[in-house]
Enzyme design. Sequence first.
Site, PDB file in Angstrom:
ATOM      1  N   ASP A 104      -6.196  -8.544   4.331  1.00 37.88           N
ATOM      2  CA  ASP A 104      -7.549  -8.033   4.097  1.00 37.88           C
ATOM      3  C   ASP A 104      -8.151  -8.658   2.847  1.00 37.88           C
ATOM      4  O   ASP A 104      -7.432  -9.145   1.973  1.00 37.88           O
ATOM      5  CB  ASP A 104      -7.513  -6.507   3.905  1.00 37.88           C
ATOM      6  CG  ASP A 104      -7.036  -5.789   5.152  1.00 37.88           C
ATOM      7  OD1 ASP A 104      -7.168  -6.356   6.250  1.00 37.88           O
ATOM      8  OD2 ASP A 104      -6.514  -4.670   5.006  1.00 37.88           O
TER       9      ASP A 104
HETATM   10  N1  URA Z   1      -1.893  -4.136   6.300  1.00 35.85           N
HETATM   11  C1  URA Z   1      -3.113  -3.830   5.824  1.00 35.85           C
HETATM   12  O1  URA Z   1      -3.589  -2.725   5.949  1.00 35.85           O
HETATM   13  N2  URA Z   1      -3.822  -4.793   5.193  1.00 35.85           N
HETATM   14  C2  URA Z   1      -3.340  -6.036   5.009  1.00 35.85           C
HETATM   15  O2  URA Z   1      -4.029  -6.868   4.410  1.00 35.85           O
HETATM   16  C3  URA Z   1      -2.073  -6.342   5.503  1.00 35.85           C
HETATM   17  C4  URA Z   1      -1.357  -5.380   6.142  1.00 35.85           C
END
Ligand code: URA
Length: 237
Positions: A104
């Site tokens: 993310d």
């Molecule tokens: N899980 C998440 O919620 N975000 C990420 O960036 C990676 C794994």
Amino acid sequence: MKRLDKLLSDAGVAGRRELKQLIRQGRVQVDGRTVTVPEEKFDEKTAVVTVDGGTISTVGTYYYMMDKPAGVVTATEDRTEPTVLDLLPAAVRRQGVFPVGRLDKDTTGLLLLTNDGDFAHQVISPKSCIEKCYVAKVDGIPDDGDVQAFREGIELKDGTVCLPAVLEIDGTDTCRVIVREGKYHQVKRMLASRGKTVMTLRRVSVGGLLLDENLSPGCIRPLSQEERQLTLVKMPL
Ligand code: URA
């Protein structure tokens, strides 16, 4: 046949000037022999080249780790946001690398980049059983009930059931989460289903490959052949 400095620069190891120095310092070996002349030519299809003992891929497939900073999206292009590819040196971008999986925008840590689609697929596919480990800081203190729920397979709020995962707790608001699949916002949604909001999330390993904590945020370094193999080490939970 290619000059050694060109061969290493095409492999994305470093810039030409830095490479010349590195070669002259005796840090590069080809087929087991230390080569100190940057102009010496080798066949990139057969030469086994090591830098500081780590094997470099010279045959057109490239592998890097990045310490992804917050604030950039894991995509090859985006109309409005900066992407992880914007952080790469031009020579590495030209190699056609792309991110393996997705972190993310606000997640930091270990992101792999390669132009090897098979490798990327193996890392991402849940069938490969390759663990991804995250350190999460949450608003609350995860407890044994949460650990048990992760072990059994968390059901997300939309009804999706996750594969069994590992939650490691230490009585603080910081925990480690080990998963082997990569659903959208998976770790945040797993913790949210237990009433914990993720404040910060950092990926620290993929398979047996640990994030090199000496890497500065936004920087990359090539993976050695050994590290590439470590990444694909399967560890069924
Ligand atoms: N899980 C998440 O919620 N975000 C990420 O960036 C990676 C794994």
